[in-house]
Enzyme design. Structure first.
Site, short mmCIF file in Angstrom:
data_model
loop_
_atom_site.label_atom_id
_atom_site.label_comp_id
_atom_site.label_asym_id
_atom_site.label_seq_id
_atom_site.Cartn_x
_atom_site.Cartn_y
_atom_site.Cartn_z
N GLY A 1 0.79 -1.24 0.00
CA GLY A 1 0.00 0.00 0.00
C GLY A 1 0.82 1.28 0.00
N CYS B 1 0.83 6.00 0.96
CA CYS B 1 -0.57 6.43 1.07
C CYS B 1 -1.34 5.61 2.10
CB CYS B 1 -1.22 6.33 -0.31
SG CYS B 1 -2.94 6.76 -0.33
N GLY C 1 6.70 24.59 7.56
CA GLY C 1 6.17 24.35 6.21
C GLY C 1 4.65 24.43 6.20
N LEU D 1 0.56 12.94 -5.78
CA LEU D 1 -0.78 12.63 -5.31
C LEU D 1 -1.11 11.17 -5.61
CD1 LEU D 1 -2.62 15.85 -6.55
CD2 LEU D 1 -1.99 15.28 -4.20
N ALA D 2 -1.85 10.55 -4.70
CA ALA D 2 -2.16 9.13 -4.83
C ALA D 2 -2.96 8.84 -6.10
CB ALA D 2 -2.94 8.68 -3.61
N HIS E 1 -31.10 20.32 -5.44
CA HIS E 1 -31.24 21.32 -4.38
C HIS E 1 -31.75 20.63 -3.11
CE1 HIS E 1 -32.17 25.11 -2.44
NE2 HIS E 1 -33.34 24.60 -2.09
P1 FAD Z 1 4.43 5.37 -2.46
O1 FAD Z 1 3.03 5.36 -2.00
O2 FAD Z 1 5.40 6.24 -1.83
O3 FAD Z 1 4.89 3.87 -2.53
C1 FAD Z 1 6.17 3.49 -2.90
C2 FAD Z 1 6.47 2.17 -2.24
O4 FAD Z 1 7.67 1.68 -2.82
C3 FAD Z 1 6.74 2.23 -0.74
O5 FAD Z 1 5.93 1.32 -0.06
C4 FAD Z 1 8.20 1.86 -0.59
O6 FAD Z 1 8.45 1.08 0.58
C5 FAD Z 1 8.43 1.02 -1.82
N1 FAD Z 1 9.83 1.03 -2.28
C6 FAD Z 1 10.63 2.11 -2.50
N2 FAD Z 1 11.82 1.72 -2.96
C7 FAD Z 1 11.77 0.37 -3.03
C8 FAD Z 1 12.71 -0.62 -3.45
N3 FAD Z 1 13.92 -0.29 -3.90
N4 FAD Z 1 12.33 -1.91 -3.38
C9 FAD Z 1 11.09 -2.29 -2.93
N5 FAD Z 1 10.18 -1.39 -2.55
C10 FAD Z 1 10.51 -0.08 -2.60
N6 FAD Z 1 -2.09 11.98 -1.64
C11 FAD Z 1 -3.38 12.12 -1.99
O7 FAD Z 1 -3.70 12.07 -3.18
N7 FAD Z 1 -4.35 12.33 -1.05
C12 FAD Z 1 -4.06 12.42 0.27
O8 FAD Z 1 -4.95 12.60 1.09
C13 FAD Z 1 -2.72 12.29 0.66
N8 FAD Z 1 -2.38 12.37 1.96
C14 FAD Z 1 -1.07 12.22 2.33
C15 FAD Z 1 -0.75 12.35 3.68
C16 FAD Z 1 0.55 12.21 4.09
C17 FAD Z 1 0.89 12.34 5.55
C18 FAD Z 1 1.57 11.92 3.13
C19 FAD Z 1 3.00 11.73 3.56
C20 FAD Z 1 1.26 11.80 1.79
C21 FAD Z 1 -0.07 11.96 1.38
N9 FAD Z 1 -0.43 11.89 0.03
C22 FAD Z 1 -1.74 12.05 -0.34
C23 FAD Z 1 0.56 11.63 -1.03
C24 FAD Z 1 0.49 10.14 -1.43
O9 FAD Z 1 0.74 9.35 -0.30
C25 FAD Z 1 1.51 9.85 -2.51
O10 FAD Z 1 1.33 10.73 -3.59
C26 FAD Z 1 1.35 8.42 -3.01
O11 FAD Z 1 1.51 7.51 -1.97
C27 FAD Z 1 2.37 8.13 -4.12
O12 FAD Z 1 2.21 6.84 -4.56
P2 FAD Z 1 3.40 6.02 -5.21
O13 FAD Z 1 2.82 4.71 -5.60
O14 FAD Z 1 4.09 6.83 -6.22
O15 FAD Z 1 4.48 5.80 -4.05
P1 NAI Z 2 4.30 20.91 0.34
O1 NAI Z 2 5.17 21.06 -0.82
O2 NAI Z 2 2.83 20.83 0.19
O3 NAI Z 2 4.56 22.12 1.36
C1 NAI Z 2 5.82 22.41 1.87
C2 NAI Z 2 5.81 23.83 2.40
O4 NAI Z 2 7.01 24.06 3.11
C3 NAI Z 2 5.74 24.88 1.30
O5 NAI Z 2 4.75 25.81 1.64
C4 NAI Z 2 7.12 25.49 1.28
O6 NAI Z 2 7.14 26.84 0.88
C5 NAI Z 2 7.51 25.34 2.74
N1 NAI Z 2 8.94 25.30 3.01
C6 NAI Z 2 9.91 24.69 2.30
N2 NAI Z 2 11.10 24.84 2.92
C7 NAI Z 2 10.87 25.54 4.05
C8 NAI Z 2 11.68 25.99 5.12
N3 NAI Z 2 12.99 25.73 5.16
N4 NAI Z 2 11.10 26.68 6.12
C9 NAI Z 2 9.75 26.94 6.12
N5 NAI Z 2 8.94 26.54 5.12
C10 NAI Z 2 9.48 25.84 4.12
O7 NAI Z 2 4.89 19.64 1.12
P2 NAI Z 2 4.29 18.76 2.29
O8 NAI Z 2 3.24 19.49 3.03
O9 NAI Z 2 5.48 18.25 3.02
O10 NAI Z 2 3.62 17.58 1.49
C11 NAI Z 2 4.40 16.75 0.62
C12 NAI Z 2 3.58 16.20 -0.49
O11 NAI Z 2 2.66 15.26 -0.02
C13 NAI Z 2 2.81 17.28 -1.22
O12 NAI Z 2 3.45 17.48 -2.46
C14 NAI Z 2 1.45 16.74 -1.43
O13 NAI Z 2 1.20 16.58 -2.78
C15 NAI Z 2 1.45 15.38 -0.74
N6 NAI Z 2 0.33 15.36 0.19
C16 NAI Z 2 -0.93 15.43 -0.32
C17 NAI Z 2 -2.02 15.48 0.52
C18 NAI Z 2 -3.35 15.62 -0.08
O14 NAI Z 2 -3.49 15.39 -1.27
N7 NAI Z 2 -4.37 15.93 0.70
C19 NAI Z 2 -1.89 15.42 1.97
C20 NAI Z 2 -0.52 15.38 2.39
C21 NAI Z 2 0.52 15.32 1.52
#
Ligand code: FAD
Ligand code: NAI
Length: 465
Positions: free
Chosen positions: A41, A44, A179, A319-320, A444
């Site tokens: 998974g 995400c 951030g 993004l997921a 509505h």
């Molecule tokens: P990942 O989900 O990062 O999966 C990659 C996988 O590859 C990992 O499990 C890792 O262990 C594995 N891997 C890496 N290297 C290797 C290797 N060499 N060999 C074997 N396995 C390996 N996005 C949204 O759209 N909606 C959200 O609400 C949202 N919320 C988020 C909240 C948080 C706190 C965070 C951190 C991120 C959030 N995101 C959200 C972003 C989302 O999680 C990512 O965009 C998404 O997971 C990317 O999918 P991916 O398949 O590219 O990689």
């Molecule tokens: P982000 O890129 O969304 O935000 C990082 C913030 O930190 C920016 O506002 C930037 O200007 C600021 N920043 C950078 N360097 C700094 C510094 N030295 N001091 C102070 N501020 C600084 O990154 P974030 O929040 O870490 O999320 C990472 C990724 O995960 C995002 O790209 C997002 O796409 C994904 N994500 C998506 C979610 C969703 O779709 N709901 C939820 C959580 C994460």
């Protein structure tokens, strides 16, 4: 298949990788997926979208009761208290259910899970733990990890990243978030609702870089109203930990007098960076670009034949759903079908309260790319459903090409903005004009009527304001 072990080997089982693996198997390709985590998974499901949304939802419920909001609706509750262990329990259950679900789907579709870290031996051979496999097609879906802040060590107790911030054992007195992006605002909101004082330190002069200017301004206003302290145009120059407290040194981004902030917990959320370390890309003949990403063409193929890449490890929004759609497209391309992802229409949602959602161009981008545009805005306070439930913050903004009326972007701040944005994305995918949206009958009373009225405002006047 002669001497290949698999038609498709996917590296990484996040939303990109697991979806690609299942789709490839559905299309009759012999598929394996390498994953080094204990559970499938990816980010995400394990430490991202799913656990964060479980806590966002639970903390919203707590706040509704605790703040007396429900009492206004005639629902009285006494002796309200927080059981943080139970709240974490439901988060863990949500993750367990969904990651286990992927394992079930792998078995159902006969996708083999190769447990361990994968690294290239050559362009078609990969070593996973102590097994070496050859695959006709290899999809790199290794995702991303937290970007570290130089000089600031994450200990997951006092100084945490998003994973640590999901698991705090108690509500911090003062949480300082470095951030003001998506993670900082979502997780800052969780702990703020549960009682922490929250200060967000953002380097730029506004929160949420990349979003529409009006949305960024309005969001800052709303978060301040909710009690978040915002230190914009401010940089952190150091963090020192003393026992269970931290002291941050901050100064204006442009330089100037330094000051200190005391915190119980510091959340570092300054972005994420692609995972390519240890993959030995060079052995496959691949390199990363200046941002550490693997470049791909429209078919999601890399520069090396037979190697593909999707999700956070490639350029574009992290993004997921972008990763998932690319997962389907890449599997279809490998199977000889036509897999396409329209990267111009990828919605994004910030799951705060209210939610913030966007698709397409911001007003600033639209002016730059298209020139003459028309903008229609409709405030949620004039939407009957928003009024009825007493959640009137926000607006819908529709941006259209002035010449063709084609919708270029939609931006929403509203409690259910994440749900409302789907209709905007669909309209844009179908090449809709603002007139198309304005003349579509909307039920509505729904929040979505605000999208219709914003579209009416592009061309003429909405009814309810
Ligand atoms: P990942 O989900 O990062 O999966 C990659 C996988 O590859 C990992 O499990 C890792 O262990 C594995 N891997 C890496 N290297 C290797 C290797 N060499 N060999 C074997 N396995 C390996 N996005 C949204 O759209 N909606 C959200 O609400 C949202 N919320 C988020 C909240 C948080 C706190 C965070 C951190 C991120 C959030 N995101 C959200 C972003 C989302 O999680 C990512 O965009 C998404 O997971 C990317 O999918 P991916 O398949 O590219 O990689
Ligand atoms: P982000 O890129 O969304 O935000 C990082 C913030 O930190 C920016 O506002 C930037 O200007 C600021 N920043 C950078 N360097 C700094 C510094 N030295 N001091 C102070 N501020 C600084 O990154 P974030 O929040 O870490 O999320 C990472 C990724 O995960 C995002 O790209 C997002 O796409 C994904 N994500 C998506 C979610 C969703 O779709 N709901 C939820 C959580 C994460």
């Amino acid at each position: 298949m002669a001497d290949y072990d698999f038609d498709v080997l996917v590296i990484g089982s996040g939303p990109g990788g697991y979806v690609a693996a299942i789709r490839a198997a559905q299309l009759g390709l012999k598929t394996a997926c390498a994953e080094s985590r204990e559970t499938l998974g990816g980010t995400c499901l394990n430490v991202g979208c799913i656990p964060s949304k479980a806590l966002l939802n639970a903390s919203e419920k707590y706040e509704e009761v605790h703040s007396g909001l429900l009492a206004k609706y005639g629902v009285k509750a006494e002796n309200v208290s927080l059981d943080l262990d139970a709240m974490h329990g439901q988060r863990i259950e949500a993750v367990k259910g969904l990651t286990g679900g992927i394992e079930f789907l792998f078995k159902k579709n006969k996708v083999e899970w190769l447990k361990g870290r994968a690294s290239f031996e050559s362009a078609d051979t990969v070593k996973v733990a102590d097994r070496t496999v050859r695959a006709k097609n290899i999809i790199i879906a290794t995702g991303s990890s937290v970007t570290p802040l130089p000089g600031v060590a994450i200990d997951q107790k006092v100084v945490v990243d998003s994973t640590g911030a999901l698991e705090l054992p108690r509500v911090p007195g003062h949480l300082v978030v470095i951030g003001g992006g998506v993670i900082g605002l979502e997780l800052g909101s969780v702990w703020g609702r549960l009682g922490a004082r929250v200060t967000v330190v953002e380097y730029l002069d506004q929160l949420l870089p990349g979003m529409d200017g009006d949305v960024r301004k309005e969001a800052a206003k709303l978060f301040k109203k909710q009690g978040m302290e915002l230190r914009l145009s401010t940089k952190v120059t150091g963090v020192t930990v003393n026992g269970d407290k931290a002291t941050l040194t901050i100064e204006p981004s442009a330089g100037g007098a330094a000051e200190t902030l005391e915190a119980d917990v510091v959340l570092v959320s300054i972005g994420r960076r692609p995972n390519t370390d240890g993959l030995a890309l060079d052995k496959a003949g691949l390199a990363t670009n200046a941002r550490g990403q693997i470049e791909v063409d429209d078919e999601l193929a890399t520069a090396v034949k037979g190697i593909w890449a999707i999700g956070d490890v490639t350029p574009g929004p992290m993004l997921a759903h972008k990763a998932e759609d690319e997962g389907i497209a890449v599997a279809e391309n490998i199977a000889g079908l036509t897999g396409i992802v329209n990267h111009d229409v990828i919605p994004s949602v910030v799951y705060t309260h209210p939610e913030i959602a966007a698709v397409g161009l911001t007003e600033e981008q639209a002016k730059e790319k298209v020139g003459e545009i028309k903008v229609g805005k409709f405030p949620m306070l004039a939407n009957s459903r928003a009024k009825t439930i007493g959640e009137k913050d926000g607006f819908v903004k529709v941006i259209a090409d002035a010449k063709t009326d084609r919708v270029l972007g939609v931006h929403i701040i509203a409690v259910p903005a994440g749900t409302m944005i789907a209709q905007a994305a669909q309209a844009m995918e179908f090449g809709a004009t603002s007139e198309d949206i304005a003349y579509t009958c909307h039920a509505h009373p729904t929040h979505s009527e605000a999208v219709k009225e914003a579209a009416m405002a592009v061309r003429d006047k909405p009814i309810h304001i």
